[in-house]
Design a protein around this motif. Sequence first.
Motif, PDB file in Angstrom:
ATOM      1  N   TYR A  12      39.359  49.640  33.456  1.00 30.16           N
ATOM      2  CA  TYR A  12      38.501  49.521  34.633  1.00 30.16           C
ATOM      3  C   TYR A  12      38.104  48.064  34.885  1.00 30.16           C
ATOM      4  CZ  TYR A  12      38.151  54.597  34.558  1.00 30.16           C
ATOM      5  OH  TYR A  12      38.443  55.928  34.597  1.00 30.16           O
ATOM      6  N   ALA A  13      37.300  47.509  33.986  1.00 34.14           N
ATOM      7  CA  ALA A  13      36.776  46.158  34.221  1.00 34.14           C
ATOM      8  C   ALA A  13      37.895  45.119  34.277  1.00 34.14           C
ATOM      9  CB  ALA A  13      35.772  45.801  33.129  1.00 34.14           C
ATOM     10  N   ALA A  14      38.755  45.114  33.246  1.00 36.12           N
ATOM     11  CA  ALA A  14      39.806  44.088  33.205  1.00 36.12           C
ATOM     12  C   ALA A  14      40.817  44.276  34.323  1.00 36.12           C
ATOM     13  CB  ALA A  14      40.511  44.131  31.845  1.00 36.12           C
ATOM     14  N   THR A  15      41.099  45.519  34.708  1.00 37.13           N
ATOM     15  CA  THR A  15      42.039  45.753  35.802  1.00 37.13           C
ATOM     16  C   THR A  15      41.495  45.218  37.120  1.00 37.13           C
ATOM     17  OG1 THR A  15      42.916  47.722  34.705  1.00 37.13           O
ATOM     18  CG2 THR A  15      43.311  47.505  37.068  1.00 37.13           C
ATOM     19  N   ILE A  16      40.215  45.464  37.369  1.00 40.12           N
ATOM     20  CA  ILE A  16      39.599  44.948  38.595  1.00 40.12           C
ATOM     21  C   ILE A  16      39.573  43.424  38.589  1.00 40.12           C
ATOM     22  CG2 ILE A  16      37.449  44.827  39.908  1.00 40.12           C
ATOM     23  CD1 ILE A  16      36.885  47.685  39.010  1.00 40.12           C
ATOM     24  N   ILE A  17      39.216  42.852  37.434  1.00 39.52           N
ATOM     25  CA  ILE A  17      39.124  41.400  37.337  1.00 39.52           C
ATOM     26  C   ILE A  17      40.485  40.737  37.499  1.00 39.52           C
ATOM     27  CG2 ILE A  17      38.593  39.502  35.747  1.00 39.52           C
ATOM     28  CD1 ILE A  17      36.396  41.278  34.572  1.00 39.52           C
ATOM     29  N   GLN A  18      41.525  41.384  37.004  1.00 37.42           N
ATOM     30  CA  GLN A  18      42.833  40.731  36.976  1.00 37.42           C
ATOM     31  C   GLN A  18      43.741  41.110  38.137  1.00 37.42           C
ATOM     32  OE1 GLN A  18      44.958  41.339  33.365  1.00 37.42           O
ATOM     33  NE2 GLN A  18      46.754  40.201  34.017  1.00 37.42           N
ATOM     34  N   PHE A  19      43.691  42.362  38.590  1.00 44.46           N
ATOM     35  CA  PHE A  19      44.667  42.830  39.569  1.00 44.46           C
ATOM     36  C   PHE A  19      44.094  43.114  40.950  1.00 44.46           C
ATOM     37  CE2 PHE A  19      46.619  44.081  35.490  1.00 44.46           C
ATOM     38  CZ  PHE A  19      47.826  43.411  35.622  1.00 44.46           C
ATOM     39  N   ILE A  20      42.797  43.040  41.131  1.00 46.23           N
ATOM     40  CA  ILE A  20      42.211  43.281  42.441  1.00 46.23           C
ATOM     41  C   ILE A  20      41.531  42.026  42.987  1.00 46.23           C
ATOM     42  CG2 ILE A  20      40.463  44.578  43.722  1.00 46.23           C
ATOM     43  CD1 ILE A  20      41.088  46.981  42.061  1.00 46.23           C
ATOM     44  N   ILE A  21      40.643  41.435  42.189  1.00 42.96           N
ATOM     45  CA  ILE A  21      39.913  40.259  42.658  1.00 42.96           C
ATOM     46  C   ILE A  21      40.841  39.064  42.918  1.00 42.96           C
ATOM     47  CG2 ILE A  21      38.132  38.574  42.062  1.00 42.96           C
ATOM     48  CD1 ILE A  21      36.618  40.784  40.653  1.00 42.96           C
ATOM     49  N   PRO A  22      41.740  38.674  41.994  1.00 38.38           N
ATOM     50  CA  PRO A  22      42.609  37.521  42.271  1.00 38.38           C
ATOM     51  C   PRO A  22      43.501  37.690  43.502  1.00 38.38           C
ATOM     52  CG  PRO A  22      42.593  37.981  39.927  1.00 38.38           C
ATOM     53  CD  PRO A  22      41.890  39.124  40.592  1.00 38.38           C
ATOM     54  N   PRO A  23      44.184  38.854  43.696  1.00 35.23           N
ATOM     55  CA  PRO A  23      44.979  38.978  44.930  1.00 35.23           C
ATOM     56  C   PRO A  23      44.151  38.854  46.199  1.00 35.23           C
ATOM     57  CG  PRO A  23      45.642  40.648  43.343  1.00 35.23           C
ATOM     58  CD  PRO A  23      44.415  40.001  42.792  1.00 35.23           C
ATOM     59  N   LEU A  24      42.933  39.405  46.191  1.00 38.70           N
ATOM     60  CA  LEU A  24      42.080  39.281  47.366  1.00 38.70           C
ATOM     61  C   LEU A  24      41.666  37.830  47.585  1.00 38.70           C
ATOM     62  CD1 LEU A  24      39.807  42.446  47.007  1.00 38.70           C
ATOM     63  CD2 LEU A  24      41.756  42.112  48.531  1.00 38.70           C
ATOM     64  N   LEU A  25      41.365  37.116  46.490  1.00 32.47           N
ATOM     65  CA  LEU A  25      41.028  35.700  46.615  1.00 32.47           C
ATOM     66  C   LEU A  25      42.207  34.899  47.160  1.00 32.47           C
ATOM     67  CD1 LEU A  25      39.017  35.050  43.319  1.00 32.47           C
ATOM     68  CD2 LEU A  25      38.121  35.109  45.641  1.00 32.47           C
ATOM     69  N   VAL A  26      43.404  35.204  46.680  1.00 30.25           N
ATOM     70  CA  VAL A  26      44.601  34.509  47.163  1.00 30.25           C
ATOM     71  C   VAL A  26      44.809  34.789  48.651  1.00 30.25           C
ATOM     72  CG1 VAL A  26      47.119  34.447  47.010  1.00 30.25           C
ATOM     73  CG2 VAL A  26      45.744  34.440  44.933  1.00 30.25           C
ATOM     74  N   HIS A  80      54.884  35.652  49.020  1.00 30.95           N
ATOM     75  CA  HIS A  80      54.949  36.738  49.992  1.00 30.95           C
ATOM     76  C   HIS A  80      53.798  37.721  49.763  1.00 30.95           C
ATOM     77  CE1 HIS A  80      56.571  40.027  52.456  1.00 30.95           C
ATOM     78  NE2 HIS A  80      57.335  39.100  53.013  1.00 30.95           N
ATOM     79  N   ASN A  81      53.309  38.311  50.831  1.00 29.13           N
ATOM     80  CA  ASN A  81      52.219  39.273  50.723  1.00 29.13           C
ATOM     81  C   ASN A  81      52.607  40.524  49.941  1.00 29.13           C
ATOM     82  OD1 ASN A  81      50.413  37.681  52.190  1.00 29.13           O
ATOM     83  ND2 ASN A  81      51.081  38.544  54.154  1.00 29.13           N
ATOM     84  N   PHE A  82      53.913  40.714  49.742  1.00 31.82           N
ATOM     85  CA  PHE A  82      54.378  41.865  48.959  1.00 31.82           C
ATOM     86  C   PHE A  82      53.773  41.864  47.560  1.00 31.82           C
ATOM     87  CE2 PHE A  82      57.367  43.124  45.612  1.00 31.82           C
ATOM     88  CZ  PHE A  82      57.462  44.481  45.855  1.00 31.82           C
ATOM     89  N   TRP A  83      53.654  40.688  46.956  1.00 32.35           N
ATOM     90  CA  TRP A  83      53.139  40.611  45.588  1.00 32.35           C
ATOM     91  C   TRP A  83      51.652  40.941  45.543  1.00 32.35           C
ATOM     92  CZ3 TRP A  83      56.981  40.642  42.410  1.00 32.35           C
ATOM     93  CH2 TRP A  83      58.180  40.036  42.789  1.00 32.35           C
ATOM     94  N   ILE A  84      50.923  40.598  46.584  1.00 32.62           N
ATOM     95  CA  ILE A  84      49.505  40.962  46.654  1.00 32.62           C
ATOM     96  C   ILE A  84      49.359  42.478  46.757  1.00 32.62           C
ATOM     97  CG2 ILE A  84      47.404  40.758  48.032  1.00 32.62           C
ATOM     98  CD1 ILE A  84      48.295  37.978  48.840  1.00 32.62           C
ATOM     99  N   ILE A  85      50.165  43.082  47.626  1.00 35.84           N
ATOM    100  CA  ILE A  85      50.123  44.538  47.775  1.00 35.84           C
ATOM    101  C   ILE A  85      50.548  45.226  46.485  1.00 35.84           C
ATOM    102  CG2 ILE A  85      51.098  46.487  49.059  1.00 35.84           C
ATOM    103  CD1 ILE A  85      51.432  44.589  51.446  1.00 35.84           C
ATOM    104  N   LEU A  86      51.572  44.685  45.823  1.00 29.91           N
ATOM    105  CA  LEU A  86      52.057  45.270  44.574  1.00 29.91           C
ATOM    106  C   LEU A  86      50.986  45.235  43.489  1.00 29.91           C
ATOM    107  CD1 LEU A  86      54.417  46.444  42.933  1.00 29.91           C
ATOM    108  CD2 LEU A  86      55.067  44.101  42.348  1.00 29.91           C
ATOM    109  N   ALA A  87      50.275  44.109  43.362  1.00 34.72           N
ATOM    110  CA  ALA A  87      49.233  43.993  42.343  1.00 34.72           C
ATOM    111  C   ALA A  87      48.103  44.986  42.588  1.00 34.72           C
ATOM    112  CB  ALA A  87      48.687  42.565  42.318  1.00 34.72           C
TER     113      ALA A  87
END
Length: 260
Positions: free
Chosen positions: A194-208, A233-240
């Motif tokens: 939960y915590a690490a997934t949000i920190i690593q795979f949700i917050i950084p793509p949104l920041l990018v 490419h935005n594909f990697w943001i969506i994938l993450a």
Amino acid sequence: VIQILFSFAVFWIMFVMAFYLLAIGRGKGNPTLANFGALPNIFGACSLAAVSHATLPHIIPPIQNKTNLGLGIAIVFIVVSAFYALLSLLIMFTFENDKIQEIVLLNFLDCSIVPGMFFIYFLGLYTTFKVSAVFPLNAVALRDNIRAIFSSFQSSHIWVVESLLFPLLTIIPPIVIAVITENIEVIVGITGSYAATIIQFIIPPLLVHYSRRDTQEKFGLCIPMKHASPFQHNFWIILAITFAVFTITSVTIFYYQTQL
């Protein structure tokens, strides 16, 4: 430097002893080919372990020549991954599967496995020393992050809030968790999933995503970047983000089913 040497010594002791026990025919492990029931905890452990990548932003900027930086980081990741994979395989074939501890160091705390009380105490105290050394650094970083989040509020600059409330918010949750449970597997699974997934795979793509949009509005689309990322490419943001949603969903379903 001392902490790095200490960590290398512990890992090499485990590596050598596991290899030695297998070489003399004392291996008792018989691992199964796959255990899909442990898949959610694998997601959690991987996400939690990957949080250590947070040190990269502090290491990369001082490097002046970044021409071969990507290749260098890739080589480091490959070497470290190979070492951990080899050590994990050795441990799985050395010890009985149902007796492998969540903290694998505990499997080596036996005179019949590791000769010499010095090495046994050395291995046994490693986790204590490691957590004791890292916890203050993580606590200070988390306190500063909480302070930055509430910096826009005038009440956050009061001495009681800034010097007492924020530090307590940092140290009380881990202390409570340490007191109420000893199940390291569940802690790693929930925290990582939960915590690490949000920190690593949700917050950084949104920041990018938002930083790219803000940059394009200010400087335009044609910005020459010699060391630009190949994952633009935005594909990697969506994938993450998709992977994060899949991970959280699968872990939630798993824990819900295990509680029924």
